[in-house]
Scaffold this active site. Structure first.
Site, PDB file in Angstrom:
ATOM      1  N   LYS A  23       0.893  -1.105   0.262  1.00  0.00           N
ATOM      2  CA  LYS A  23      -0.525   0.128  -0.010  1.00  0.00           C
ATOM      3  C   LYS A  23       1.211   1.115   0.414  1.00  0.00           C
ATOM      4  O   LYS A  23       1.036   1.901  -0.887  1.00  0.00           O
ATOM      5  CB  LYS A  23      -0.328  -0.081   0.805  1.00  0.00           C
ATOM      6  CG  LYS A  23      -2.129   0.416   1.308  1.00  0.00           C
ATOM      7  CD  LYS A  23      -2.962   0.558   2.613  1.00  0.00           C
ATOM      8  CE  LYS A  23      -3.427  -0.250   2.251  1.00  0.00           C
ATOM      9  NZ  LYS A  23      -5.015  -0.630   3.226  1.00  0.00           N
ATOM     10  N   ARG A  93      -3.911   2.873   8.482  1.00  0.00           N
ATOM     11  CA  ARG A  93      -4.280   2.151   7.508  1.00  0.00           C
ATOM     12  C   ARG A  93      -2.810   1.032   7.876  1.00  0.00           C
ATOM     13  O   ARG A  93      -1.566   1.026   7.413  1.00  0.00           O
ATOM     14  CB  ARG A  93      -4.336   1.852   6.334  1.00  0.00           C
ATOM     15  CG  ARG A  93      -5.912   2.979   6.259  1.00  0.00           C
ATOM     16  CD  ARG A  93      -5.827   2.534   4.545  1.00  0.00           C
ATOM     17  NE  ARG A  93      -7.408   4.100   4.137  1.00  0.00           N
ATOM     18  CZ  ARG A  93      -7.713   3.994   3.930  1.00  0.00           C
ATOM     19  NH1 ARG A  93      -8.602   2.224   3.683  1.00  0.00           N
ATOM     20  NH2 ARG A  93      -8.691   5.009   3.723  1.00  0.00           N
ATOM     21  N   GLY A 102      -8.257  -7.150   4.306  1.00  0.00           N
ATOM     22  CA  GLY A 102      -9.299  -7.666   5.310  1.00  0.00           C
ATOM     23  C   GLY A 102      -8.622  -8.749   6.665  1.00  0.00           C
ATOM     24  O   GLY A 102      -9.468  -8.003   7.010  1.00  0.00           O
ATOM     25  N   MET A 104      -5.729  -7.404   8.436  1.00  0.00           N
ATOM     26  CA  MET A 104      -5.567  -6.414   9.333  1.00  0.00           C
ATOM     27  C   MET A 104      -6.187  -5.507   9.936  1.00  0.00           C
ATOM     28  O   MET A 104      -7.669  -4.998   8.900  1.00  0.00           O
ATOM     29  CB  MET A 104      -3.986  -6.033   8.837  1.00  0.00           C
ATOM     30  CG  MET A 104      -3.045  -7.434   9.354  1.00  0.00           C
ATOM     31  SD  MET A 104      -1.014  -7.116   9.006  1.00  0.00           S
ATOM     32  CE  MET A 104      -1.041  -6.848   7.412  1.00  0.00           C
ATOM     33  N   ARG A 337      -3.402  -1.501  -6.429  1.00  0.00           N
ATOM     34  CA  ARG A 337      -2.991  -2.865  -6.529  1.00  0.00           C
ATOM     35  C   ARG A 337      -3.380  -3.986  -7.199  1.00  0.00           C
ATOM     36  O   ARG A 337      -3.905  -3.431  -7.992  1.00  0.00           O
ATOM     37  CB  ARG A 337      -3.321  -3.546  -4.821  1.00  0.00           C
ATOM     38  CG  ARG A 337      -4.633  -3.481  -4.160  1.00  0.00           C
ATOM     39  CD  ARG A 337      -4.822  -4.278  -3.322  1.00  0.00           C
ATOM     40  NE  ARG A 337      -5.603  -4.467  -3.127  1.00  0.00           N
ATOM     41  CZ  ARG A 337      -6.880  -4.450  -1.746  1.00  0.00           C
ATOM     42  NH1 ARG A 337      -5.804  -4.347  -0.549  1.00  0.00           N
ATOM     43  NH2 ARG A 337      -8.256  -5.101  -1.026  1.00  0.00           N
ATOM     44  N   HIS A 455      -4.109 -43.595   0.518  1.00  0.00           N
ATOM     45  CA  HIS A 455      -4.899 -43.770   0.387  1.00  0.00           C
ATOM     46  C   HIS A 455      -6.080 -43.104  -0.920  1.00  0.00           C
ATOM     47  O   HIS A 455      -6.185 -42.860  -2.147  1.00  0.00           O
ATOM     48  CB  HIS A 455      -5.525 -45.616   0.289  1.00  0.00           C
ATOM     49  CG  HIS A 455      -6.879 -46.416  -1.083  1.00  0.00           C
ATOM     50  ND1 HIS A 455      -8.031 -45.857  -0.795  1.00  0.00           N
ATOM     51  CD2 HIS A 455      -5.912 -46.771  -1.911  1.00  0.00           C
ATOM     52  CE1 HIS A 455      -8.328 -46.749  -1.704  1.00  0.00           C
ATOM     53  NE2 HIS A 455      -7.156 -47.397  -2.644  1.00  0.00           N
ATOM     54  N   SER A 764      12.737 -42.338 -12.151  1.00  0.00           N
ATOM     55  CA  SER A 764      11.584 -42.328 -12.166  1.00  0.00           C
ATOM     56  C   SER A 764      11.987 -41.880 -10.737  1.00  0.00           C
ATOM     57  O   SER A 764      11.903 -42.981 -10.071  1.00  0.00           O
ATOM     58  CB  SER A 764      10.796 -42.991 -12.481  1.00  0.00           C
ATOM     59  OG  SER A 764       9.608 -42.159 -11.757  1.00  0.00           O
ATOM     60  N   CYS A 831       7.292 -39.320 -10.127  1.00  0.00           N
ATOM     61  CA  CYS A 831       5.776 -40.068 -10.533  1.00  0.00           C
ATOM     62  C   CYS A 831       5.079 -40.062  -9.297  1.00  0.00           C
ATOM     63  O   CYS A 831       3.547 -40.173  -9.394  1.00  0.00           O
ATOM     64  CB  CYS A 831       5.699 -41.295 -10.835  1.00  0.00           C
ATOM     65  SG  CYS A 831       6.994 -42.778  -9.689  1.00  0.00           S
ATOM     66  N   TYR A 851      11.223 -35.325 -17.774  1.00  0.00           N
ATOM     67  CA  TYR A 851       9.713 -35.221 -17.302  1.00  0.00           C
ATOM     68  C   TYR A 851       9.428 -35.092 -16.376  1.00  0.00           C
ATOM     69  O   TYR A 851      10.168 -35.526 -14.800  1.00  0.00           O
ATOM     70  CB  TYR A 851       9.448 -36.035 -18.182  1.00  0.00           C
ATOM     71  CG  TYR A 851       9.136 -37.282 -17.108  1.00  0.00           C
ATOM     72  CD1 TYR A 851       8.535 -37.914 -16.891  1.00  0.00           C
ATOM     73  CD2 TYR A 851      10.519 -37.781 -18.057  1.00  0.00           C
ATOM     74  CE1 TYR A 851       8.227 -39.672 -15.884  1.00  0.00           C
ATOM     75  CE2 TYR A 851      10.866 -39.341 -17.503  1.00  0.00           C
ATOM     76  CZ  TYR A 851       9.279 -40.126 -16.549  1.00  0.00           C
ATOM     77  OH  TYR A 851       9.237 -40.932 -15.966  1.00  0.00           O
TER      78      TYR A 851
END
Length: 889
Positions: A23, A93, A102, A104, A337, A455, A764, A831, A851
């Site tokens: 700000k 502020r 919102g 503080m 902002r 799972h 992998s 993976c 990858y």
């Protein structure tokens, strides 16, 4: 030289966000642009940090700096801070380096007291305005500084309006508001046991302390945790001359966005109120007007606002969120902002700004947070409906989406509800593979135990199913079929709703908004593919998963988990007989039953993927997971085998291990029972040969051996499976290229990767197990204490969510360095669940991965994150992966 803690707005600039807060830096920037900004000054974030170090006290040199800047502010405004005739009033502020809307606190009209309010009324010839400003100040000061509940004051105001027979605050007269002020001061005296402070300097010091302290209020801490903001040292404090939107119908206040934050349309989007101050718009006490109405009421002001909006957007090269006040037909800007926006708006705005020539493609890609794309991939709850819903508990946001349905405690109950067309939520202590039928047909999954790689979480993400896991605030009793929560009890058939993106559980059904890949998504993703260097594959166990991933842009499969296929009804009994067999011959009979089914599984996946690479992992989990649990299922299995019921129960019990995750699983199964691995590779190769013949195309299967810890394990099992492959080639009279690689998921494998690379065609990384073994954390149980570690600063992130670069990451780096020392073009992938985490993806790019592979519904997120990582590290697309495709795929 004395350290500087206070800066006038004309001393700063937008690049000073870390010091002045967002700000303060933006107020300074607007001042430099000669936009109409009320003058003021900023206390730096460093002063907030020192405030806490000074035991929450304002030190003398800071007081001196504040006084110097107050005098300069008085000269700039022609008003005096403690003047009784023409008082200078200020707003106080907060403003951190990263926007925390919102979270503080703010105080307006500071400087008023019993005497200066009279001077303000005389100076403006407006009693109503003066006392309206005073009563607002008393309420905000009491709330923010003294923590007196707002309701104490709101009830007084409501009672006054009822007494006068009016609906709106602005309909109260000056005399009415004088009596409200007196009543407010009495409340203050009752609560604080002191009169309301009359010295403006005392008011200011208390307000500054309150704003500093608000940095550690529960809202602010929760917001920082939620958005993973951990590097900020504190909030700045902005002290600014007040301008007043409550001076009658030629005054007002509002907020406008330079573009629509919902859909990205290039048109001012906002609201305003006449004769009001800023909090009135936010509080919703009065219904604001659409910003377009301002053009009808005050066309000159609207044109000035539109011009300022265009200036700011052109300057910042991004959509802006602007707060403004109109005082007696004069426009003032109080804040700008970069505006918060939906995923659809973020994409549309980024693409439009590029097409307008304001930003580059790379800048457009960096404007969008990869996690935002989750909003597009899953349905979301309507925001207004959520605000009105009853919260039951909060768990782990395991798989995004929004789901509502009746509680079902078993997969059978889910299936019954499904057949009746009733939507359901599967609620379990934790899920097991045998729950899969219910998981597929449920709208969402809720578990009381388990973590982000449990799972329930892994399977749900793979299916794109909403899931909240590890919700320990709920007590799930599967026997009694009840869910206890703080405030009540739920039964099977009760309606609940899950928000998989936040982990929230709500009572009842909540209205949903449908997810779409609308806007300019396709254009953006074309740019992603132009830029990213790493390929993005998917973890998929079914043709449906593979097809969904392809639609999201997957470039292959990095992990097919064959064990998930084994739980289907048409083969589970054969699998169980195979595991419990007394002899190789008996085991082979069961395997021969499984072979054609497994072969068909792989053929269907090849049908979907075509010539794209497919990596199939051989059987990995402990064998006891395949065993029946229910008495009737055990009896049914015993009838098909040469065991008595008692003997079978004993055999099943023998399969259980004290620590199954470190037990008889992965390559260890192949070493013990090589016939299982042989059957699987035969199914893989026969399916590949048939597909090659049917489609007349070249595919190169990638066979992956899990849980290697010693190269001799890989040497042994590779010899077994290659011998079986030669038999298949001889029988079929056909050959094709294939590759045998391994997962690096045991720390010892990472440390001996040079030896393993001599046998492996690719690596992998299974970072779920690597993290589990590296930390010594159970990935399914650590959810009970990981939050404590994060709250207490021991861990910054959950290690199963974002890879631990310092420790586990070092193991990965060592393995790649050693592996590529032996094979410079060694293909390296990931993976584990980290393959879909943007922060982890950036790390993998840094290490030169070929990858990444992730759940289907995280493919777009991973693609964007990979492009952003390539931009950050200036990686050009072609070298590593494209060459490796030639060698390995």
């Amino acid at each position: 030289m004395t350290e500087k803690y206070v800066y006038d707005f004309n001393e700063g600039k937008k690049e000073m966000k870390e010091l002045l807060g967002g700000k303060g830096a933006n107020l300074a920037e607007m001042t430099n642009l000669l936009l109409p900004v009320p003058p003021g000054f900023t206390l730096t974030t460093e002063s907030c940090n020192r405030f806490f170090n000074e035991n929450k006290k304002i030190w003398s040199s800071l007081e001196e700096e504040i006084n110097i800047h107050l005098k300069a502010l008085e000269q700039a405004t022609g008003k005096r801070f403690s003047d009784l005739e023409n008082p200078l009033l200020v707003s106080v502020r907060s403003g951190a380096a990263q926007s925390m809307p919102g979270m503080m606190d703010t105080i307006l009209n500071l400087g008023l007291n019993d005497h200066s309010v009279i001077g303000l009324a005389k100076n403006t010839a407006d009693d109503r305005f003066a006392y309206d400003s005073y009563r607002r100040f008393i309420q905000m000061f009491s709330d923010v500084v003294m923590e007196i509940p707002k309701t104490r004051f709101e009830s007084i105001l409501e009672n006054k309006k009822a007494e006068k027979g009016v609906e709106l605050d602005k309909e109260l007269s000056g005399e009415d508001l004088k009596s409200v002020v007196e009543a407010y001061k009495k409340v203050y005296l009752e609560e604080v046991k002191e009169d309301f402070p009359q010295d403006p300097m005392v008011q200011l010091e208390l307000a500054i302390k309150a704003v500093f302290t608000s940095w550690n209020n529960p809202r602010a801490i929760f917001y920082r945790n939620m958005h993973e903001i951990s590097t900020l040292i504190g909030t700045a404090v902005n002290i600014q001359a007040m301008v007043f939107g409550n001076k009658g119908e030629t005054s007002g206040t509002g907020v406008t966005f330079t573009r629509n934050p919902v859909n990205g349309n290039n048109k001012l989007f906002g609201e305003f109120l006449l004769n009001a101050q800023g909090e009135d718009v936010v509080a919703g006490i009065r219904t604001p007007n659409d910003i377009a109405v301002l053009n009808d009421l005050m066309p000159e002001i609207y044109n000035l606002l539109e011009t300022a909006a265009n200036t700011l957007e052109d300057h910042y090269k991004d959509m802006q969120d602007i707060e403004f006040t109109i005082e007696k037909d004069k426009l003032f800007l109080l804040q700008t902002r970069s505006g918060k926006r939906t995923a659809q708006a973020a994409i549309n705005i980024a693409v439009d700004l590029y097409n307008e020539g304001k930003i580059t493609k790379e800048e457009a890609l960096l404007r969008i947070k990869p996690q935002q794309l989750e909003q597009l991939l899953h349905p979301n709850f309507d925001e207004k409906a959520v605000d009105q819903a009853t919260i039951l508990a909060k768990g782990l946001a395991a798989s995004p989406g929004a789901a509502s349905g009746i509680i079902c405690f078993t997969p059978e109950s889910v299936e019954i509800a499904f057949e009746k067309g009733i939507k359901s939520i599967l609620v379990r202590q934790e899920t097991s593979p045998e729950d899969i039928s219910g998981m597929v047909k449920a709208e969402g999954i809720l578990t009381a135990r388990g973590g982000m790689t449990s799972h329930a979480a892994v399977v749900a993400r793979g299916m794109g199913k909403c899931c909240v896991a590890g919700c320990s605030e709920l007590k799930v009793n599967e026997v009694e079929k009840t869910v206890n929560y703080n405030g009540g009890i739920l039964y099977e058939g009760d309606l609940i709703s899950l928000d998989g993106a936040s982990g929230m559980v709500y009572l009842g059904e909540i209205e949903k908004s449908k997810a779409t890949l609308g806007g300019k998504y396709d254009q953006l993703m074309e740019w992603v593919d132009e830029v990213k260097a790493m390929a993005v594959r998917t973890n998929a166990d079914t043709p449906e998963d593979a097809k969904q991933a392809l639609e999201f842009g997957a470039e292959g499969i990095g992990l097919v988990r064959t064990e998930h296929m084994f739980f289907k009804e048409d083969r589970i009994s054969s699998v169980r007989r195979m595991i419990l067999a007394d002899s190789v011959e008996e085991r082979m009979r069961a395997l021969n039953e499984i072979l054609p089914i497994q072969k068909n599984d792989f053929y269907q996946i090849y049908q979907v993927m075509g010539e794209l690479p497919v990596t199939i992992r051989l059987l990995d989990p402990p064998l006891h997971e395949f065993m029946p649990v229910k008495e009737e299922d055990i009896s049914r299995l015993a009838a098909t085998m040469s065991f008595s019921l008692a003997e079978l129960k004993e055999r099943i019990e023998d399969l259980h291990e004290v620590n199954p995750m470190l037990g008889h699983r992965g390559v260890r199964l192949g070493v013990t029972y090589p016939e299982i691995s042989r059957m699987q590779v035969r199914a893989i190769m026969e399916a590949a040969l048939e597909f090659k013949a049917d489609r007349n195309c070249e595919i190169q299967p990638e066979i992956m051996i899990p849980l290697i810890s010693d190269v001799k394990e890989l040497t042994y099992i590779k010899a077994e499976i290659e011998d079986e492959i030669k038999k298949v080639f001889t029988e079929k009279g056909e050959t094709l290229s294939y590759h045998v690689g391994t997962m690096i998921e045991v720390p010892r494998a990472a440390l001996t990767a040079d030896k393993i690379a001599e046998e492996a065609d690719f690596f992998s990384f299974g970072t779920n197990d690597l993290t589990q073994m590296g930390f010594g954390f159970s990935r399914d149980d650590s959810g009970k204490f990981i939050s404590e570690y994060m709250d207490k600063g021991i861990l910054e992130n959950g290690p199963f969510d974002t890879i631990d670069q310092e420790g586990i990451g070092q193991l990965v780096e060592i393995a790649i360095e050693k592996g590529r020392r032996i094979k410079p073009n060694l293909k390296v992938g990931i993976c584990g669940e980290h393959g879909g985490d943007p922060a982890s993806i950036e790390f993998f790019q840094k290490l030169g991965f070929s990858y990444i592979s992730c759940s289907p519904y995280r493919v777009p997120i991973a693609r964007l994150a990979a492009a952003q990582a390539a931009i950050k590290y200036h990686v050009i697309k072609e070298p590593i992966y494209d060459k490796l495709v030639t060698n390995f795929s």
